[in-house]
Design an enzyme around this catalytic site. Structure first.
Site, PDB file in Angstrom:
ATOM      1  N   TYR A  76      52.913  48.068  40.757  1.00 21.26           N
ATOM      2  CA  TYR A  76      51.909  47.348  39.958  1.00 21.26           C
ATOM      3  C   TYR A  76      52.152  45.849  40.136  1.00 21.26           C
ATOM      4  O   TYR A  76      53.302  45.423  40.301  1.00 21.26           O
ATOM      5  CB  TYR A  76      52.016  47.749  38.489  1.00 21.26           C
ATOM      6  CG  TYR A  76      51.617  49.187  38.226  1.00 21.26           C
ATOM      7  CD1 TYR A  76      50.786  49.885  39.105  1.00 21.26           C
ATOM      8  CD2 TYR A  76      52.071  49.852  37.092  1.00 21.26           C
ATOM      9  CE1 TYR A  76      50.421  51.194  38.853  1.00 21.26           C
ATOM     10  CE2 TYR A  76      51.711  51.166  36.841  1.00 21.26           C
ATOM     11  CZ  TYR A  76      50.885  51.835  37.724  1.00 21.26           C
ATOM     12  OH  TYR A  76      50.534  53.134  37.472  1.00 21.26           O
ATOM     13  N   TYR A 141      57.194  41.287  35.988  1.00 17.63           N
ATOM     14  CA  TYR A 141      56.780  41.660  37.345  1.00 17.63           C
ATOM     15  C   TYR A 141      57.758  41.084  38.373  1.00 17.63           C
ATOM     16  O   TYR A 141      58.295  41.796  39.224  1.00 17.63           O
ATOM     17  CB  TYR A 141      55.347  41.164  37.613  1.00 17.63           C
ATOM     18  CG  TYR A 141      54.999  41.191  39.077  1.00 17.63           C
ATOM     19  CD1 TYR A 141      54.846  42.397  39.747  1.00 17.63           C
ATOM     20  CD2 TYR A 141      54.849  40.004  39.802  1.00 17.63           C
ATOM     21  CE1 TYR A 141      54.559  42.431  41.108  1.00 17.63           C
ATOM     22  CE2 TYR A 141      54.557  40.029  41.149  1.00 17.63           C
ATOM     23  CZ  TYR A 141      54.410  41.242  41.800  1.00 17.63           C
ATOM     24  OH  TYR A 141      54.138  41.265  43.144  1.00 17.63           O
ATOM     25  N   PHE A 169      53.071  35.042  49.124  1.00 13.76           N
ATOM     26  CA  PHE A 169      52.441  34.038  48.276  1.00 13.76           C
ATOM     27  C   PHE A 169      51.073  34.610  47.878  1.00 13.76           C
ATOM     28  O   PHE A 169      50.989  35.777  47.536  1.00 13.76           O
ATOM     29  CB  PHE A 169      52.491  32.676  48.983  1.00 13.76           C
ATOM     30  CG  PHE A 169      53.895  32.112  48.866  1.00 13.76           C
ATOM     31  CD1 PHE A 169      54.977  32.759  49.494  1.00 13.76           C
ATOM     32  CD2 PHE A 169      54.175  31.033  48.061  1.00 13.76           C
ATOM     33  CE1 PHE A 169      56.286  32.316  49.312  1.00 13.76           C
ATOM     34  CE2 PHE A 169      55.477  30.581  47.881  1.00 13.76           C
ATOM     35  CZ  PHE A 169      56.532  31.224  48.500  1.00 13.76           C
ATOM     36  N   ASP A 284      52.518  30.347  34.416  1.00 16.00           N
ATOM     37  CA  ASP A 284      51.998  29.825  35.687  1.00 16.00           C
ATOM     38  C   ASP A 284      52.814  28.605  36.132  1.00 16.00           C
ATOM     39  O   ASP A 284      52.755  27.563  35.494  1.00 16.00           O
ATOM     40  CB  ASP A 284      50.533  29.376  35.514  1.00 16.00           C
ATOM     41  CG  ASP A 284      49.556  30.361  36.119  1.00 16.00           C
ATOM     42  OD1 ASP A 284      49.991  31.280  36.841  1.00 16.00           O
ATOM     43  OD2 ASP A 284      48.343  30.205  35.865  1.00 16.00           O
TER      44      ASP A 284
HETATM   45  N1  UDP Z   1      43.370  31.116  38.020  1.00 16.50           N
HETATM   46  C1  UDP Z   1      42.401  30.549  37.207  1.00 16.50           C
HETATM   47  N2  UDP Z   1      41.466  31.379  36.634  1.00 16.50           N
HETATM   48  C2  UDP Z   1      41.451  32.724  36.847  1.00 16.50           C
HETATM   49  C3  UDP Z   1      42.440  33.290  37.696  1.00 16.50           C
HETATM   50  C4  UDP Z   1      43.383  32.450  38.270  1.00 16.50           C
HETATM   51  O1  UDP Z   1      42.378  29.349  36.986  1.00 16.50           O
HETATM   52  O2  UDP Z   1      40.586  33.421  36.276  1.00 16.50           O
HETATM   53  C5  UDP Z   1      44.396  30.255  38.617  1.00 16.50           C
HETATM   54  C6  UDP Z   1      45.813  30.604  38.186  1.00 16.50           C
HETATM   55  O3  UDP Z   1      46.157  29.947  36.981  1.00 16.50           O
HETATM   56  C7  UDP Z   1      46.632  30.129  39.373  1.00 16.50           C
HETATM   57  C8  UDP Z   1      45.679  30.320  40.565  1.00 16.50           C
HETATM   58  O4  UDP Z   1      44.365  30.432  40.012  1.00 16.50           O
HETATM   59  O5  UDP Z   1      46.914  28.755  39.248  1.00 16.50           O
HETATM   60  C9  UDP Z   1      45.970  31.594  41.340  1.00 16.50           C
HETATM   61  O6  UDP Z   1      46.048  32.666  40.425  1.00 16.50           O
HETATM   62  P1  UDP Z   1      46.054  34.165  40.874  1.00 16.50           P
HETATM   63  O7  UDP Z   1      46.043  35.006  39.627  1.00 16.50           O
HETATM   64  O8  UDP Z   1      44.974  34.400  41.878  1.00 16.50           O
HETATM   65  O9  UDP Z   1      47.433  34.357  41.638  1.00 16.50           O
HETATM   66  P2  UDP Z   1      48.942  34.029  41.182  1.00 16.50           P
HETATM   67  O10 UDP Z   1      49.198  32.612  41.557  1.00 16.50           O
HETATM   68  O11 UDP Z   1      49.066  34.296  39.724  1.00 16.50           O
HETATM   69  O12 UDP Z   1      49.740  34.991  42.009  1.00 16.50           O
END
Ligand code: UDP
Length: 326
Positions: A76, A141, A169, A284
């Site tokens: 997951y 996670y 990434f 984040d």
């Molecule tokens: N993000 C956002 N709105 C959303 C989903 C993601 O602003 O609805 C931002 C999130 O805070 C991060 C970036 O987009 O800075 C990438 O997020 P994602 O969930 O795609 O991947 P992660 O970095 O968590 O693996």
């Protein structure tokens, strides 16, 4: 012909890798419990519906198929869900992997490529992040992946299991040659959500614009799923050729802010993304960008989609096909 068992091969990255392995001449068998993956992603590939907790059945499959190596995706992946239900993540990701490792030991399969993540680094001090950065996950996670990488280190030392951990990434995009794309339910990833906002007209919330970054939004390293899949093929080839256990980052080495991704989506689609700015999402990190020099140097990996606009184009092609059929 070498035989590879792919766990989680009905998921997004797993299915792209399984199909690439077939195209590269490997014999492939997928196991997946379909709790998050999709049967249509494994069309044409031998497939067994199985949960990793069924260790005996897994050992039978490995022995009967005479698997030379395993590529292990089944897990997951939603950070938010892992904070709401950590037990599920420890049981499915760590428990499932322990069960797989026991099955591999029983069937004497000694090669493993493992799906790890940039989340093992937490809030890294050095960006672009080298592999030597300490493990410091900030959510369950990421911790599940640290626990598994730690186990793999011990199994290398005492059980002769050779493994390569690939720390992904931000996987995105789709294979222009196939119908495989990102179909998480619920979707939490930025690029598919931006494309959906365009298709539906419902605004997406951007999580914070007050970070210490040039435009205030978070920076990530967006890596095309086919480039990720190619890294798995190189990793398994390396292990099958007698390579040592190792861990590699897989990213382009270039960071893009959330607002830069919004602009790329607008450029590709020719539409304005409807969005609002919301609060920061807990956990984040402001910036996650890979130093992938080791992967390039050691395994000869080179991304075919280093450009964000090209990546978004492939994601948009997939989203258009998907919204036309759903
Ligand atoms: N993000 C956002 N709105 C959303 C989903 C993601 O602003 O609805 C931002 C999130 O805070 C991060 C970036 O987009 O800075 C990438 O997020 P994602 O969930 O795609 O991947 P992660 O970095 O968590 O693996």
């Amino acid at each position: 012909m070498k035989k590879i068992l792919v766990t989680g091969g009905a998921g997004y990255i797993g299915s792209n890798t399984a199909h690439l392995l077939v195209r590269r001449g490997f014999d492939v068998m997928v196991v997946d419990d379909l709790s998050r993956g999709h049967a249509h992603n494994v069309a044409g590939i031998p497939f067994r519906r199985l949960n990793l907790s069924e260790s005996g059945a897994l050992a039978d499959v490995l022995a009967r198929e005479k698997a030379d190596a395993v590529i292990h995706f089944a897990a997951y992946i939603a950070v938010g869900e892992s904070t709401q239900n950590p037990e599920l993540y420890f049981s499915n990701n760590v428990g499932g992997t322990i069960s797989l490792l026991a099955a591999m030991a029983q069937a004497k399969v000694k090669r493993l490529v493992f799906s790890s993540t940039a989340a093992v680094y937490g809030m890294p001090k050095i960006v672009p992040i080298p592999e030597e950065s300490p493990f410091a996950p900030v959510n369950p996670y990421g911790e599940t992946k640290v626990m598994i990488e730690t186990m793999l280190g011990w199994l290398d030392q005492y059980s002769g299991l050779r493994s390569i951990a690939l720390r992904y990434f931000n996987a995105c995009g789709s294979d222009p040659e196939s119908d495989l794309g990102e179909e998480h339910d619920p979707e939490t990833h930025l690029i598919p959500l931006l494309l959906k906002a365009i298709v539906t007209g419902n605004p997406i919330t951007l999580f914070g614009d007050d970070y210490d970054t040039p435009d205030g939004t978070c920076i990530r390293d967006y890596i095309h799923v086919m480039d990720l899949a190619a890294a798995h093929v190189l990793a398994v080839e390396n292990l099958l050729a007698g390579g040592a256990s190792d861990a590699f980052n897989v990213g382009t080495g270039t960071g893009h802010s959330v607002l830069q991704v919004v602009r790329a989506v607008e450029e590709v689609t020719g539409n304005k993304v409807p969005y609002t700015i919301g609060p920061r999402r807990p956990g984040d990190p402001p910036s996650l960008v890979a130093n992938s020099e080791k992967l390039k140097r050691t395994l000869g990996w080179k991304p075919k989609f280093p450009d964000l606009t090209d990546i978004v184009k492939t994601a948009w092609q997939f989203e258009q096909k998907r919204s036309a059929t759903s």
